[in-house]
Write an enzyme that holds these catalytic residues in place. Structure first.
Site: not given
Ligand code: TGC
Ligand code: FAD
Length: 392
Positions: A98, A138, A143-145, A170, A371
Site C-alpha cells: 500500500s 480522495l 463519499h467513498g464509492s 487515507i 481502490e
C-alpha cells in the site's frame, strides 16, 4: 513468524515470458522482502505500526516510482517490472505494498502527469528517494464509492486558495510530508492540490483499532481554512477523470500485488500439508486438502496469465480502465479466497502469527474494499459490456 521459506509457484512456466531485467527486478525485490520484511512484519502488524525504517530500502529497490522517468529519480522501468515489484512486496504484506502503491501511483504519478515542471522537480526526487512520503486524499466520510459528490472545496483568495473539508481512510496520512488532495473549485470542478505538512489548519489524525492492514498507517486529512499557495495546484488535468486516472495505475499494481499474497498463502499451506501428520498420514494426502491446493494453484495461474497480458497492454498504453478493473477485482477476490482456504489447511496454527496467512486474509479485507470495492468493479465491467450504467 517462522522463517521465510517461500518458493514462488510458476505452474505454466511464465518465467519464460519475462526478460532478464524483469527477473532481476523481481528477484531483487523478493530477496529484499525475505531479508527486510519477513523477519519484522508480524511484530509491526501486531503492534499496529508502520515500519518507518524500511522506506529507504523501498526506494533503493525502485518501489517508489518504478515507471517514473529516471530524470525525476524514478526507476524508469516498464509496467511488467512495476507489477512484479508490487507482487513481491505484497507477498510480504499488503500494507507495505500500500505504501509503495500510494507513493508511486497516487502521489508521484499525478505530479508527473498533471503537474508542471517546477512541481516535478520539487517533489519527485524527494518522493523517489523516500526522503518524503506522500498520501492521496480522495475518499471523504460521506463519499467513498461516489467521489464525484465530494464536499472538500477551495476558494480563490487572490494570492492563495483557501481549502476546507475532510478526507477519511487515507493511507500514509499520519506521517505524510505531502498530500495530493482532490477538491472542488467554486464552479464544482475537481482539481488536485499539493498540501504540505505544517500548513496552518492542516491536521492528519490517525485511525486506530483496525483489524486489517495493521502495518500500514491510515488517517484523516482535515482542512480548516488552509491557505494553499497557488503554485500548488496541479495544472494539467482537472475533473473526476484526474484522480480516476491515478487509480487506474494503482489498481493495476494491486492486481499484481494480490497474486503475491495468494502465492504466499498457497506456498505456506502446501508445505504445511506435506509436514503435518494426522491419522498417520500427511494431511496433503487427503483428497479434501488436495482439492483446496489444486484449486489454489489453478486460480493463481489464471491470475498470473491475466496480469501478464494486462502488463503487455499497459506497456503499449492500450489497457482500458475496465480491463484494469476486471483484473483488480478478480485477483483480490482470488487471493482472499485462497487466504481463507489456506488458513483452514493450517488448522489452529493458521490463526497464529507463526504463519503469514491470517495476516494476509485480514489485509485482503481492506484490499477488496479500497481502490474501488468488489461491487464497484463488477459494475464497471457491467457498464463496459452493456453500455448501461447501474451505479446511479
Ligand atoms: P463517470 O461519470 O463514470 O466518470 C467521470 C469522468 O472520469 C472518467 N473516468 C476515468 N478516467 C480515468 N480512469 C478511470 N478509471 C475512469 N473512470 C471514469 C470519465 O470518462 C469521466 O470523464 P469526463 O471527461 O467525461 O468527465 O464517474 P462516476 O461519478 O459515475 O463514477 C464512476 C465510478 C463509480 C466508477 C467511480 O467513481 C469509481 O471508480 N468509484 C470508486 C472510488 C474509488 O475507487 N476510490 C478509491 C480511493 S483511493 C484508495 O482507495 C487508495 S487505497 C491506497 C492503498 O493503500 O493502496
Ligand atoms: P461505501 O462507498 O459506503 O460502500 C459501502 C458498500 O456499498 C460497499 O459494499 C459498496 O460496494 C456498496 N456500494 C456503494 N455504491 C454502490 C452502488 N452504486 N451499487 C452497488 N453497491 C454499491 N481512500 C483514499 O482516498 N485514499 C487512501 O489512501 C485510502 N486508503 C484506504 C486504506 C484503507 C485501509 C481502507 C479501508 C480504505 C482506504 N481508502 C482510501 C478508502 C477506500 O477507497 C474506500 O473505503 C472505498 O472506496 C469504499 O468507500 P466506502 O468505504 O465509503 O464504502
Amino acid at each position: 513468524m517462522a522463517s521465510d521459506l517461500f518458493e514462488a509457484p510458476d505452474y505454466y512456466n511464465l518465467d519464460e515470458l519475462l526478460t532478464d531485467e524483469h527477473k532481476l527486478v523481481r528477484d531483487t525485490t523478493r530477496n529484499w522482502v525475505k531479508k527486510e520484511i519477513s523477519p519484522i512484519i508480524e511484530d509491526y502488524a501486531q503492534k499496529s505500526e508502520f515500519p518507518m525504517h524500511i522506506t529507504k530500502g523501498l526506494a533503493e529497490i525502485g518501489a517508489f516510482g518504478p515507471y517514473i522517468p529516471m530524470k525525476y529519480g524514478g526507476a524508469g522501468l516498464d509496467q511488467i517490472s512495476y507489477g512484479l515489484i508490487m507482487q513481491e512486496i505484497e507477498r510480504g504484506d499488503s500494507g507495505i505494498r500500500s505504501t509503495a502503491s500510494v507513493q508511486s501511483s497516487l502521489v508521484m504519478y499525478p505530479i508527473w502527469k498533471y503537474g508542471n515542471e517546477l512541481q516535478r522537480q520539487k517533489y519527485l526526487p524527494k518522493l523517489a528517494s523516500g526522503a518524503w512520503i506522500g498520501c492521496f486524499g480522495l475518499t471523504e466520510p460521506d463519499h467513498g464509492s461516489n467521489p464525484a459528490g465530494m464536499i472538500t472545496n477551495f476558494k480563490d483568495k487572490g494570492d492563495h486558495y483557501l481549502l476546507n473539508g475532510a478526507k477519511m481512510w487515507i493511507s500514509n496520512a499520519p506521517f505524510a510530508h505531502v498530500a495530493v488532495v482532490w477538491a472542488k473549485d467554486e464552479n464544482g470542478r475537481i482539481h488536485g492540490l499539493l498540501v504540505e505538512r505544517g500548513m496552518e489548519g492542516f491536521s492528519t489524525p490517525e485511525t486506530h483499532s483496525k483489524w486489517s492492514l495493521r502495518a500500514s498507517a491510515t488517517g484523516e486529512l482535515i482542512f480548516d481554512n488552509v491557505k494553499v499557495p497557488k503554485e500548488n495546484l496541479l495544472p494539467n488535468k482537472s475533473g473526476l477523470g484526474a484522480p480516476l486516472g491515478c487509480l487506474d495505475s494503482a489498481r493495476y499494481g494491486i492486481a499484481w500485488g494480490a497474486i503475491g499474497a495468494a502465492m504466499d498463502c498457497y506456498d505456506t499451506a502446501l508445505r504445511y500439508s506435506k509436514e503435518r501428520i494426522q491419522f498417520g498420514k500427511p494431511i496433503g494426502q487427503f483428497q479434501l486438502q488436495q482439492k483446496k491446493l489444486a484449486e489454489m494453484i489453478t486460480e493463481i495461474t489464471k491470475a498470473q496469465i491475466l496480469t501478464w497480458r494486462l502488463g503487455l497492454l499497459k506497456n503499449e498504453d492500450k489497457a482500458t480502465s475496465a480491463q484494469i478493473s476486471m483484473a483488480k477485482r478478480n485477483n483480490v477476490h482470488m487471493a482472499l479466497n485462497i487466504a481463507r482456504e489456506a488458513r483452514q489447511i493450517l488448522g489452529g496454527m493458521g490463526i497464529t502469527g507463526e504463519y503469514s496467512i491470517m495476516r494476509h486474509a485480514m489485509n485482503l479485507e481492506s484490499v477488496i474494499t479500497y481502490e474501488g470495492t468488489h461491487d464497484i468493479h463488477l459494475l464497471i465491467t457491467g457498464l463496459d459490456i452493456t453500455g448501461l450504467n447501474a451505479f446511479k
